[in-house]
Design a protein around this motif. Sequence first.
Motif, PDB file in Angstrom:
ATOM      1  N   PHE A  83      36.712  62.226  49.548  1.00 53.76           N
ATOM      2  CA  PHE A  83      35.792  63.319  49.862  1.00 53.76           C
ATOM      3  C   PHE A  83      36.214  63.857  51.221  1.00 53.76           C
ATOM      4  CE2 PHE A  83      32.279  64.837  52.373  1.00 53.76           C
ATOM      5  CZ  PHE A  83      31.507  65.586  51.504  1.00 53.76           C
ATOM      6  N   ALA A  84      36.372  65.169  51.332  1.00 55.34           N
ATOM      7  CA  ALA A  84      36.746  65.734  52.635  1.00 55.34           C
ATOM      8  C   ALA A  84      36.222  67.156  52.782  1.00 55.34           C
ATOM      9  CB  ALA A  84      38.261  65.729  52.810  1.00 55.34           C
ATOM     10  N   TYR A  85      35.668  67.421  53.977  1.00 59.37           N
ATOM     11  CA  TYR A  85      35.333  68.790  54.354  1.00 59.37           C
ATOM     12  C   TYR A  85      36.621  69.488  54.763  1.00 59.37           C
ATOM     13  CZ  TYR A  85      30.371  67.599  54.519  1.00 59.37           C
ATOM     14  OH  TYR A  85      29.094  67.219  54.182  1.00 59.37           O
ATOM     15  N   ASP A  86      36.772  70.735  54.370  1.00 61.65           N
ATOM     16  CA  ASP A  86      37.975  71.507  54.689  1.00 61.65           C
ATOM     17  C   ASP A  86      38.233  71.585  56.194  1.00 61.65           C
ATOM     18  OD1 ASP A  86      38.149  72.044  51.971  1.00 61.65           O
ATOM     19  OD2 ASP A  86      37.329  74.072  52.146  1.00 61.65           O
ATOM     20  N   HIS A  87      37.197  71.780  56.978  1.00 56.42           N
ATOM     21  CA  HIS A  87      37.333  72.030  58.412  1.00 56.42           C
ATOM     22  C   HIS A  87      37.523  70.758  59.240  1.00 56.42           C
ATOM     23  CE1 HIS A  87      33.069  71.147  57.792  1.00 56.42           C
ATOM     24  NE2 HIS A  87      33.106  70.639  59.019  1.00 56.42           N
ATOM     25  N   SER A  88      37.445  69.593  58.618  1.00 57.09           N
ATOM     26  CA  SER A  88      37.485  68.339  59.362  1.00 57.09           C
ATOM     27  C   SER A  88      38.877  67.709  59.361  1.00 57.09           C
ATOM     28  CB  SER A  88      36.489  67.355  58.739  1.00 57.09           C
ATOM     29  OG  SER A  88      36.542  66.106  59.402  1.00 57.09           O
ATOM     30  N   ASP A  89      39.161  66.939  60.393  1.00 57.25           N
ATOM     31  CA  ASP A  89      40.406  66.161  60.413  1.00 57.25           C
ATOM     32  C   ASP A  89      40.180  64.760  59.841  1.00 57.25           C
ATOM     33  OD1 ASP A  89      38.918  65.056  62.473  1.00 57.25           O
ATOM     34  OD2 ASP A  89      40.566  65.015  63.908  1.00 57.25           O
ATOM     35  N   ARG A  90      39.006  64.543  59.253  1.00 59.91           N
ATOM     36  CA  ARG A  90      38.644  63.262  58.648  1.00 59.91           C
ATOM     37  C   ARG A  90      38.577  63.389  57.134  1.00 59.91           C
ATOM     38  NH1 ARG A  90      39.517  62.173  63.376  1.00 59.91           N
ATOM     39  NH2 ARG A  90      38.137  61.072  64.778  1.00 59.91           N
ATOM     40  N   ILE A  91      38.746  62.251  56.467  1.00 58.24           N
ATOM     41  CA  ILE A  91      38.602  62.164  55.020  1.00 58.24           C
ATOM     42  C   ILE A  91      37.914  60.834  54.734  1.00 58.24           C
ATOM     43  CG2 ILE A  91      40.896  61.099  54.691  1.00 58.24           C
ATOM     44  CD1 ILE A  91      41.073  62.775  52.045  1.00 58.24           C
ATOM     45  N   ALA A  92      37.138  60.788  53.692  1.00 64.66           N
ATOM     46  CA  ALA A  92      36.491  59.542  53.293  1.00 64.66           C
ATOM     47  C   ALA A  92      37.077  59.100  51.955  1.00 64.66           C
ATOM     48  CB  ALA A  92      34.983  59.738  53.161  1.00 64.66           C
ATOM     49  N   VAL A  93      37.304  57.798  51.826  1.00 67.44           N
ATOM     50  CA  VAL A  93      37.746  57.240  50.546  1.00 67.44           C
ATOM     51  C   VAL A  93      36.590  56.463  49.951  1.00 67.44           C
ATOM     52  CG1 VAL A  93      40.188  57.135  51.181  1.00 67.44           C
ATOM     53  CG2 VAL A  93      38.730  55.138  51.568  1.00 67.44           C
ATOM     54  N   SER A  94      36.594  56.363  48.632  1.00 67.27           N
ATOM     55  CA  SER A  94      35.543  55.605  47.967  1.00 67.27           C
ATOM     56  C   SER A  94      35.748  54.121  48.254  1.00 67.27           C
ATOM     57  CB  SER A  94      35.537  55.892  46.466  1.00 67.27           C
ATOM     58  OG  SER A  94      36.773  55.562  45.883  1.00 67.27           O
ATOM     59  N   ILE A  95      34.690  53.469  48.685  1.00 69.90           N
ATOM     60  CA  ILE A  95      34.783  52.055  49.026  1.00 69.90           C
ATOM     61  C   ILE A  95      35.208  51.240  47.806  1.00 69.90           C
ATOM     62  CG2 ILE A  95      33.450  50.029  49.757  1.00 69.90           C
ATOM     63  CD1 ILE A  95      31.886  51.917  51.637  1.00 69.90           C
ATOM     64  N   GLY A  96      34.730  51.613  46.640  1.00 69.67           N
ATOM     65  CA  GLY A  96      35.087  50.887  45.424  1.00 69.67           C
ATOM     66  C   GLY A  96      36.549  50.989  45.044  1.00 69.67           C
ATOM     67  N   SER A  97      37.254  51.985  45.569  1.00 75.47           N
ATOM     68  CA  SER A  97      38.688  52.114  45.249  1.00 75.47           C
ATOM     69  C   SER A  97      39.570  51.298  46.188  1.00 75.47           C
ATOM     70  CB  SER A  97      39.117  53.583  45.270  1.00 75.47           C
ATOM     71  OG  SER A  97      39.163  54.107  46.586  1.00 75.47           O
ATOM     72  N   LEU A  98      38.989  50.725  47.246  1.00 78.30           N
ATOM     73  CA  LEU A  98      39.763  49.856  48.138  1.00 78.30           C
ATOM     74  C   LEU A  98      40.126  48.563  47.413  1.00 78.30           C
ATOM     75  CD1 LEU A  98      37.541  50.200  51.325  1.00 78.30           C
ATOM     76  CD2 LEU A  98      39.869  51.099  51.053  1.00 78.30           C
ATOM     77  N   ASP A  99      41.266  47.995  47.739  1.00 80.97           N
ATOM     78  CA  ASP A  99      41.645  46.715  47.147  1.00 80.97           C
ATOM     79  C   ASP A  99      40.715  45.592  47.582  1.00 80.97           C
ATOM     80  OD1 ASP A  99      43.738  47.912  45.792  1.00 80.97           O
ATOM     81  OD2 ASP A  99      45.265  47.275  47.239  1.00 80.97           O
ATOM     82  N   HIS A 100      40.088  45.749  48.733  1.00 81.80           N
ATOM     83  CA  HIS A 100      39.140  44.746  49.242  1.00 81.80           C
ATOM     84  C   HIS A 100      37.838  45.419  49.668  1.00 81.80           C
ATOM     85  CE1 HIS A 100      41.928  41.434  49.013  1.00 81.80           C
ATOM     86  NE2 HIS A 100      42.855  42.256  49.479  1.00 81.80           N
ATOM     87  N   PRO A 101      37.082  45.962  48.705  1.00 72.96           N
ATOM     88  CA  PRO A 101      35.839  46.661  49.057  1.00 72.96           C
ATOM     89  C   PRO A 101      34.803  45.748  49.695  1.00 72.96           C
ATOM     90  CG  PRO A 101      35.945  46.304  46.694  1.00 72.96           C
ATOM     91  CD  PRO A 101      37.291  45.907  47.260  1.00 72.96           C
ATOM     92  N   GLU A 102      34.910  44.467  49.450  1.00 70.66           N
ATOM     93  CA  GLU A 102      33.942  43.520  50.014  1.00 70.66           C
ATOM     94  C   GLU A 102      34.026  43.457  51.537  1.00 70.66           C
ATOM     95  OE1 GLU A 102      37.733  41.183  49.589  1.00 70.66           O
ATOM     96  OE2 GLU A 102      36.709  42.694  48.366  1.00 70.66           O
ATOM     97  N   GLN A 103      35.079  44.005  52.113  1.00 70.57           N
ATOM     98  CA  GLN A 103      35.253  43.962  53.563  1.00 70.57           C
ATOM     99  C   GLN A 103      34.623  45.159  54.286  1.00 70.57           C
ATOM    100  OE1 GLN A 103      39.488  43.475  54.037  1.00 70.57           O
ATOM    101  NE2 GLN A 103      39.384  41.276  53.658  1.00 70.57           N
ATOM    102  N   VAL A 104      34.021  46.065  53.534  1.00 69.82           N
ATOM    103  CA  VAL A 104      33.394  47.240  54.150  1.00 69.82           C
ATOM    104  C   VAL A 104      31.901  47.216  53.852  1.00 69.82           C
ATOM    105  CG1 VAL A 104      33.322  49.759  54.236  1.00 69.82           C
ATOM    106  CG2 VAL A 104      35.499  48.595  53.869  1.00 69.82           C
ATOM    107  N   MET A 105      31.110  47.178  54.900  1.00 70.59           N
ATOM    108  CA  MET A 105      29.659  47.172  54.767  1.00 70.59           C
ATOM    109  C   MET A 105      29.111  48.530  55.180  1.00 70.59           C
ATOM    110  SD  MET A 105      26.877  45.560  54.000  1.00 70.59           S
ATOM    111  CE  MET A 105      27.387  43.860  53.909  1.00 70.59           C
ATOM    112  N   PRO A 106      28.471  49.260  54.271  1.00 66.27           N
ATOM    113  CA  PRO A 106      27.873  50.537  54.667  1.00 66.27           C
ATOM    114  C   PRO A 106      26.899  50.342  55.822  1.00 66.27           C
ATOM    115  CG  PRO A 106      27.893  50.335  52.286  1.00 66.27           C
ATOM    116  CD  PRO A 106      28.293  48.985  52.845  1.00 66.27           C
ATOM    117  N   ALA A 107      26.909  51.295  56.763  1.00 66.57           N
ATOM    118  CA  ALA A 107      26.063  51.213  57.941  1.00 66.57           C
ATOM    119  C   ALA A 107      25.070  52.369  58.033  1.00 66.57           C
ATOM    120  CB  ALA A 107      26.942  51.181  59.194  1.00 66.57           C
TER     121      ALA A 107
END
Length: 152
Positions: free
Chosen positions: A82-106
Amino acid sequence: MTNPITGGCQCGAVRYRITAPFENPHICHCRMCQKAFGNYFAALVGTKKTGLHWTRGEPAFFRSSEVVGRGFCRDCGTPLSFAYDHSDRIAVSIGSLDHPEQVMPARQYGIEGRLPAFALLHELPGTRTEDDVPPEDMEKLRSRQHPDRDEA
């Protein structure tokens, strides 16, 4: 997170590596994210666009609004980014990470769209797959998805 940070889609057609730090791990309850993920919410973690490298294949993109592109695998449909056009950031889906258990939503966004059932999910009874499926049928359920790692 362990290094390298890698992930990809369910079928393995699209894989990525992240070389920049993670930021803003969150879930979003807005209706657009619910539809994009086919779920109660979208779980995402941000990074710099320059830190995301597609290592196998490339995602297809859907313009969910005039300012947002959502990446997904055109073969299996896995939501990837997911990415806004104007941003230099992008978000990836946590579930698509090889180790999603290592990311805790804050944080939670789009709470106006939070579905009532979300507050009750932790109270539902649960069972393991092998408790519900007869042993003779377990082999039929063997996963065909790409393993959570890059292969040579």
